[in-house]
Motif scaffolding. Structure first.
Motif, mmCIF file in Angstrom:
data_model
loop_
_atom_site.group_PDB
_atom_site.id
_atom_site.type_symbol
_atom_site.label_atom_id
_atom_site.label_comp_id
_atom_site.label_asym_id
_atom_site.label_seq_id
_atom_site.Cartn_x
_atom_site.Cartn_y
_atom_site.Cartn_z
ATOM 1 N N ALA A 43 0.437 3.920 -1.692
ATOM 2 C CA ALA A 43 -0.309 5.162 -1.957
ATOM 3 C C ALA A 43 -1.115 5.637 -0.759
ATOM 4 O O ALA A 43 -1.888 6.585 -0.872
ATOM 5 N N GLN A 93 -8.482 0.048 -3.027
ATOM 6 C CA GLN A 93 -7.334 -0.024 -2.121
ATOM 7 C C GLN A 93 -7.762 -0.021 -0.658
ATOM 8 O O GLN A 93 -7.219 -0.764 0.163
ATOM 9 N N SER A 115 -1.133 7.120 3.168
ATOM 10 C CA SER A 115 -0.267 7.807 4.126
ATOM 11 C C SER A 115 -1.110 8.581 5.133
ATOM 12 O O SER A 115 -2.325 8.653 5.019
ATOM 13 N N GLY A 116 -0.420 9.159 6.125
ATOM 14 C CA GLY A 116 -1.095 10.005 7.109
ATOM 15 C C GLY A 116 -2.118 9.283 7.960
ATOM 16 O O GLY A 116 -3.180 9.823 8.271
ATOM 17 N N VAL A 117 -1.800 8.052 8.376
ATOM 18 C CA VAL A 117 -2.772 7.260 9.133
ATOM 19 C C VAL A 117 -2.909 7.785 10.568
ATOM 20 O O VAL A 117 -1.910 7.974 11.266
ATOM 21 N N ARG A 118 -4.142 8.013 11.000
ATOM 22 C CA ARG A 118 -4.435 8.399 12.386
ATOM 23 C C ARG A 118 -5.504 7.448 12.917
ATOM 24 O O ARG A 118 -6.515 7.204 12.257
ATOM 25 N N ARG A 174 -8.371 7.338 10.019
ATOM 26 C CA ARG A 174 -8.367 8.340 8.948
ATOM 27 C C ARG A 174 -7.017 8.303 8.258
ATOM 28 O O ARG A 174 -5.982 8.151 8.910
ATOM 29 N N PHE A 175 -7.021 8.424 6.937
ATOM 30 C CA PHE A 175 -5.767 8.490 6.187
ATOM 31 C C PHE A 175 -6.011 9.078 4.817
ATOM 32 O O PHE A 175 -7.150 9.401 4.459
ATOM 33 N N VAL A 176 -4.935 9.192 4.049
ATOM 34 C CA VAL A 176 -4.977 9.800 2.732
ATOM 35 C C VAL A 176 -4.608 8.716 1.717
ATOM 36 O O VAL A 176 -3.721 7.898 1.983
ATOM 37 N N VAL A 177 -5.332 8.671 0.594
ATOM 38 C CA VAL A 177 -5.051 7.704 -0.474
ATOM 39 C C VAL A 177 -4.830 8.467 -1.777
ATOM 40 O O VAL A 177 -5.658 9.320 -2.127
ATOM 41 N N ASP A 178 -3.762 8.155 -2.474
ATOM 42 C CA ASP A 178 -3.549 8.709 -3.818
ATOM 43 C C ASP A 178 -3.946 7.646 -4.831
ATOM 44 O O ASP A 178 -3.428 6.525 -4.790
ATOM 45 N N PHE A 199 0.838 -1.208 0.000
ATOM 46 C CA PHE A 199 0.000 0.000 0.000
ATOM 47 C C PHE A 199 0.867 1.250 0.000
ATOM 48 O O PHE A 199 0.884 2.010 0.966
ATOM 49 N N ARG A 204 -7.202 -6.753 4.924
ATOM 50 C CA ARG A 204 -5.905 -7.349 5.242
ATOM 51 C C ARG A 204 -5.277 -6.834 6.535
ATOM 52 O O ARG A 204 -4.409 -7.497 7.106
ATOM 53 N N LEU A 205 -5.658 -5.626 6.983
ATOM 54 C CA LEU A 205 -4.948 -5.060 8.128
ATOM 55 C C LEU A 205 -5.856 -4.443 9.193
ATOM 56 O O LEU A 205 -5.649 -4.649 10.392
ATOM 57 N N LEU A 206 -6.871 -3.684 8.779
ATOM 58 C CA LEU A 206 -7.603 -2.872 9.766
ATOM 59 C C LEU A 206 -8.688 -3.629 10.526
ATOM 60 O O LEU A 206 -9.029 -3.242 11.640
ATOM 61 N N ARG A 247 -6.006 12.917 -4.849
ATOM 62 C CA ARG A 247 -5.838 12.603 -3.428
ATOM 63 C C ARG A 247 -7.208 12.524 -2.756
ATOM 64 O O ARG A 247 -8.034 13.412 -2.915
ATOM 65 N N ASP A 302 -9.341 -3.270 0.380
ATOM 66 C CA ASP A 302 -8.282 -4.262 0.509
ATOM 67 C C ASP A 302 -7.533 -4.093 1.845
ATOM 68 O O ASP A 302 -7.271 -5.067 2.561
ATOM 69 N N LEU A 303 -7.238 -2.838 2.180
ATOM 70 C CA LEU A 303 -6.552 -2.545 3.448
ATOM 71 C C LEU A 303 -7.401 -2.966 4.642
ATOM 72 O O LEU A 303 -6.882 -3.528 5.618
ATOM 73 N N LEU A 349 -12.121 7.737 5.618
ATOM 74 C CA LEU A 349 -12.491 7.427 7.001
ATOM 75 C C LEU A 349 -12.993 5.997 7.006
ATOM 76 O O LEU A 349 -13.897 5.641 6.228
#
Lengths: 84, 84
Positions: A35, B60, A37-40, B46-50, A33, B67-69, B3, B63-64, B7
């Motif tokens: 692409a 994406q 970033s900035g995970v909170r 919260r995060f940013v996806v490009d 992953f 697999r992870l959250l 970008r 998928d995240l 959430l």
């Protein structure tokens, strides 16, 4: 009495260290992953409020956030209400 | 590349025990919140996806989540995307 569904999102204030978010972010490249970033990381509470109107419901929820759900020194809260 | 702000709300599936939510709910009467019930505690990321477009961004993020959250056995996720 009207019934409202409430969602309270509790997030760390900007500038407050977020080890859980940082740990997730460090794991992202190895999982492919690039692409993201900035995970909170924060908390989400859902519940039901009975009140005479939306204004009264919001007042109760704001009060609950301040007194129980958040630490106002390090956390912000965002409230969403919808009629059930 | 566009970008997107994402959430992800992670909640326990219906029927899965929620000790944190139950503990909050037990504290409510003593604090004067008789009109609040059905408390469920979850997580909010919260995060940013490009990505090239919203469809690719959502793929994406889904998928995240898988697999992870989240732990799909006991948790559901709800994704909200908005252009940054």
């Amino acid at each position: 009495m009207t019934r409202f569904r409430a969602l309270v999102e509790v997030s760390l204030r900007p500038g407050i260290a977020d080890p859980q978010g940082a740990t997730i972010e460090r794991a992202l490249p190895a999982l492919g992953f690039e692409a993201i970033s900035g995970v909170r990381a924060g908390k989400a509470f859902r519940f039901v409020v009975d009140a005479t109107d939306e204004h009264a419901a919001r007042k109760q929820v704001d009060d609950l956030c301040r007194r129980l759900l958040t630490n106002p020194v390090i956390e912000d809260s965002a409230v969403t209400l919808e009629q059930a």
